[in-house]
Motif scaffolding. Structure first.
Motif, PDB file in Angstrom:
ATOM      1  N   GLU A  70       0.845  -1.201   0.000  1.00 14.73           N
ATOM      2  CA  GLU A  70       0.000   0.000   0.000  1.00 14.73           C
ATOM      3  C   GLU A  70       0.879   1.250   0.000  1.00 14.73           C
ATOM      4  N   GLY A  71       1.873   1.253  -0.856  1.00 19.43           N
ATOM      5  CA  GLY A  71       2.808   2.386  -0.875  1.00 19.43           C
ATOM      6  C   GLY A  71       2.351   3.485  -1.814  1.00 19.43           C
ATOM      7  N   LYS A  72       3.213   4.498  -1.951  1.00 21.27           N
ATOM      8  CA  LYS A  72       2.895   5.637  -2.818  1.00 21.27           C
ATOM      9  C   LYS A  72       3.173   5.324  -4.279  1.00 21.27           C
ATOM     10  N   GLY A  73       4.173   4.440  -4.502  1.00 23.59           N
ATOM     11  CA  GLY A  73       4.629   4.172  -5.865  1.00 23.59           C
ATOM     12  C   GLY A  73       3.639   3.323  -6.645  1.00 23.59           C
ATOM     13  N   ALA A  74       3.717   3.419  -7.980  1.00 23.20           N
ATOM     14  CA  ALA A  74       2.766   2.671  -8.792  1.00 23.20           C
ATOM     15  C   ALA A  74       3.267   2.461 -10.214  1.00 23.20           C
ATOM     16  N   VAL A  75       2.736   1.397 -10.826  1.00 22.42           N
ATOM     17  CA  VAL A  75       2.808   1.221 -12.280  1.00 22.42           C
ATOM     18  C   VAL A  75       1.400   1.526 -12.767  1.00 22.42           C
ATOM     19  N   PHE A  76       1.289   2.317 -13.836  1.00 20.13           N
ATOM     20  CA  PHE A  76      -0.039   2.677 -14.328  1.00 20.13           C
ATOM     21  C   PHE A  76      -0.058   2.686 -15.851  1.00 20.13           C
ATOM     22  N   LEU A  77      -1.274   2.679 -16.398  1.00 16.45           N
ATOM     23  CA  LEU A  77      -1.457   2.799 -17.843  1.00 16.45           C
ATOM     24  C   LEU A  77      -1.956   4.199 -18.154  1.00 16.45           C
ATOM     25  N   LEU A  78      -1.406   4.792 -19.197  1.00 18.26           N
ATOM     26  CA  LEU A  78      -1.844   6.098 -19.681  1.00 18.26           C
ATOM     27  C   LEU A  78      -2.495   5.863 -21.041  1.00 18.26           C
ATOM     28  N   ASP A  79      -3.738   6.275 -21.184  1.00 18.38           N
ATOM     29  CA  ASP A  79      -4.491   6.029 -22.413  1.00 18.38           C
ATOM     30  C   ASP A  79      -4.169   7.094 -23.458  1.00 18.38           C
ATOM     31  N   SER A  80      -3.579   6.682 -24.580  1.00 15.72           N
ATOM     32  CA  SER A  80      -3.251   7.655 -25.634  1.00 15.72           C
ATOM     33  C   SER A  80      -4.496   7.992 -26.460  1.00 15.72           C
ATOM     34  N   GLU A  81      -5.559   7.221 -26.260  1.00 18.62           N
ATOM     35  CA  GLU A  81      -6.814   7.379 -27.004  1.00 18.62           C
ATOM     36  C   GLU A  81      -6.604   7.283 -28.525  1.00 18.62           C
ATOM     37  N   GLN A  82      -5.571   6.535 -28.895  1.00 18.73           N
ATOM     38  CA  GLN A  82      -5.345   6.238 -30.308  1.00 18.73           C
ATOM     39  C   GLN A  82      -5.149   4.730 -30.431  1.00 18.73           C
ATOM     40  N   ILE A  83      -5.558   4.162 -31.549  1.00 16.50           N
ATOM     41  CA  ILE A  83      -5.346   2.729 -31.777  1.00 16.50           C
ATOM     42  C   ILE A  83      -3.928   2.535 -32.324  1.00 16.50           C
ATOM     43  N   GLY A  84      -3.225   1.558 -31.792  1.00 15.42           N
ATOM     44  CA  GLY A  84      -1.895   1.242 -32.320  1.00 15.42           C
ATOM     45  C   GLY A  84      -1.945  -0.057 -33.101  1.00 15.42           C
ATOM     46  N   GLU A  85      -1.201  -0.148 -34.170  1.00 18.88           N
ATOM     47  CA  GLU A  85      -1.136  -1.405 -34.913  1.00 18.88           C
ATOM     48  C   GLU A  85       0.249  -2.003 -34.777  1.00 18.88           C
ATOM     49  N   THR A  86       0.293  -3.279 -34.440  1.00 20.12           N
ATOM     50  CA  THR A  86       1.568  -3.933 -34.154  1.00 20.12           C
ATOM     51  C   THR A  86       2.461  -4.036 -35.388  1.00 20.12           C
ATOM     52  N   GLU A  87       1.893  -4.514 -36.477  1.00 20.20           N
ATOM     53  CA  GLU A  87       2.726  -4.858 -37.634  1.00 20.20           C
ATOM     54  C   GLU A  87       3.552  -3.683 -38.178  1.00 20.20           C
ATOM     55  N   PRO A  88       2.936  -2.491 -38.420  1.00 20.88           N
ATOM     56  CA  PRO A  88       3.747  -1.369 -38.930  1.00 20.88           C
ATOM     57  C   PRO A  88       4.863  -0.969 -37.969  1.00 20.88           C
ATOM     58  N   MET A  89       4.586  -1.056 -36.654  1.00 23.39           N
ATOM     59  CA  MET A  89       5.606  -0.671 -35.661  1.00 23.39           C
ATOM     60  C   MET A  89       6.795  -1.644 -35.690  1.00 23.39           C
ATOM     61  N   VAL A  90       6.464  -2.938 -35.794  1.00 26.03           N
ATOM     62  CA  VAL A  90       7.526  -3.955 -35.853  1.00 26.03           C
ATOM     63  C   VAL A  90       8.350  -3.772 -37.135  1.00 26.03           C
ATOM     64  N   ASN A  91       7.671  -3.399 -38.235  1.00 21.83           N
ATOM     65  CA  ASN A  91       8.396  -3.149 -39.492  1.00 21.83           C
ATOM     66  C   ASN A  91       9.370  -1.980 -39.362  1.00 21.83           C
ATOM     67  N   ILE A  92       8.917  -0.908 -38.686  1.00 17.56           N
ATOM     68  CA  ILE A  92       9.812   0.251 -38.450  1.00 17.56           C
ATOM     69  C   ILE A  92      11.036  -0.214 -37.658  1.00 17.56           C
ATOM     70  N   PHE A  93      10.762  -1.017 -36.619  1.00 18.97           N
ATOM     71  CA  PHE A  93      11.856  -1.515 -35.777  1.00 18.97           C
ATOM     72  C   PHE A  93      12.843  -2.346 -36.591  1.00 18.97           C
ATOM     73  N   MET A  94      12.304  -3.250 -37.417  1.00 18.62           N
ATOM     74  CA  MET A  94      13.169  -4.130 -38.214  1.00 18.62           C
ATOM     75  C   MET A  94      14.026  -3.318 -39.202  1.00 18.62           C
ATOM     76  N   ASN A  95      13.452  -2.247 -39.743  1.00 17.25           N
ATOM     77  CA  ASN A  95      14.230  -1.376 -40.631  1.00 17.25           C
ATOM     78  C   ASN A  95      15.337  -0.660 -39.871  1.00 17.25           C
ATOM     79  N   LYS A  96      15.007  -0.214 -38.656  1.00 17.06           N
ATOM     80  CA  LYS A  96      16.024   0.461 -37.823  1.00 17.06           C
ATOM     81  C   LYS A  96      17.171  -0.495 -37.476  1.00 17.06           C
ATOM     82  N   MET A  97      16.812  -1.787 -37.351  1.00 17.30           N
ATOM     83  CA  MET A  97      17.822  -2.787 -36.978  1.00 17.30           C
ATOM     84  C   MET A  97      18.905  -2.960 -38.053  1.00 17.30           C
TER      85      MET A  97
END
Length: 308
Positions: free
Chosen positions: A175-202
């Motif tokens: 019951e401490g002060k610290g926390a992990v939380f989720l922040l809602d960006s209110e935008q939909i994210g798509e996995t595949e394009p993000m992974v493609n960007i990552f693979m190109n950066k690699m």
């Protein structure tokens, strides 16, 4: 027949790094869940889900693998009887909506399934992960299989490397002060394009160097700190990780959040990191003082995940 619920998951640490064999730590998130249900009157979301499940059924039927076989007749019959996936897990938010669905299908229709109750040896975990990777590829093009594994087992999972997984004991919440939380960006994210960007950066040597010398280093340290309950070191490492992500993973952070991200690092009120592949959906936050973080982020929707 009442079918089991499968929960959302949160990859606390390891996004992108686990593609390159860093450690990862995934925990079930019980706020969101899904289950297969049947209705005589298919309409709206249930109808849409039933139609999507038909497509998934065809994919499952086309799989030719030694890993797993399914009772396809029963699956098809259930679809004809009005089966759909009833889920509160937001899609495109990085919390494993397709993972819970895959876990449900495996649980209901795999003919020789590995159950949660048996002794989960490393071999069994790897077989499950490989099976789920195959099953979830329908949704993302390429899947690690971790989301369905986490949802299926409903246990925290420590990923030591691609071939080394184990159930992890995480410190019980305080019951401490610290926390992990989720922040809602209110935008939909798509996995595949993000992974493609990552693979190109690699392909860039500098990016690969940063990944192994900074990103993976801080990620592994965060996991160790978290599992040992060393909160002071954890926040120091999360701050370092947050800086590295802001500098090197900008395309995965929605534009509207670049300043919010930097502000957390400057004020130390909170530190942000990617939740899943990024590009939208949830952003994961860590704070030593949740009330202060809520005040700083009062214009945004936050959800509590874990208390320190």
């Amino acid at each position: 027949m009442k079918r089991p619920l499968f929960y959302a998951k949160i990859l606390l640490f390891g996004e992108y790094g686990i593609i390159k064999d860093s450690k990862g730590l995934a925990i079930p998130f019980n706020t969101y869940r899904g289950a297969l249900k049947t209705t005589e009157l298919l309409e709206g979301d249930a109808l849409q889900s039933n139609q999507n499940l038909y497509k998934y059924y065809q994919y499952i039927a086309s799989l030719d693998s030694d890993l797993v076989t399914f009772n396809l007749e029963e699956f098809k019959q259930d679809l004809e009887n009005g089966m759909y996936f009833d889920s509160s897990i937001p899609q495109g938010y990085g919390v494993g909506s397709s993972g819970a669905l895959v876990a449900s299908i495996y649980d209901n229709y795999a003919t020789d399934k590995i159950t949660v109750l048996e002794n989960l040896t490393r071999e069994k975990l790897l077989k499950l992960k490989a099976t789920f990777s195959l099953m979830e590829s329908f949704f993302h093009g390429k899947s690690s299989g971790l989301d369905p594994l986490n949802s299926y087992l409903s246990l925290p999972i420590l990923i030591n490397s691609k071939d080394n997984l184990e159930p992890a004991g995480i410190p019980s919440q305080k019951e401490g002060k610290g926390a992990v939380f989720l922040l809602d960006s209110e935008q939909i994210g798509e996995t595949e394009p993000m992974v493609n960007i990552f693979m190109n950066k690699m392909k860039n040597e500098g990016f690969r160097k940063m990944l192994s010398e900074e990103f993976v280093l801080h990620t592994d340290a965060c996991i160790e700190n978290f599992l040992q309950g060393d909160v002071k070191s954890l926040f120091s490492n999360v701050k370092s990780l947050s800086k590295v992500v802001l500098k090197n993973f900008k395309p995965m952070i929605p534009d509207a959040f670049h300043k919010v991200w930097a502000n957390g690092i400057t004020t130390n009120d909170y530190y942000l990191k990617l939740c899943g592949s990024g590009g939208g959906g949830y952003i994961l936050g860590f704070t030593e003082d949740y009330t202060k973080a809520q005040e700083s982020l009062k214009d945004y929707k936050l959800e509590l995940v874990y208390r320190f």
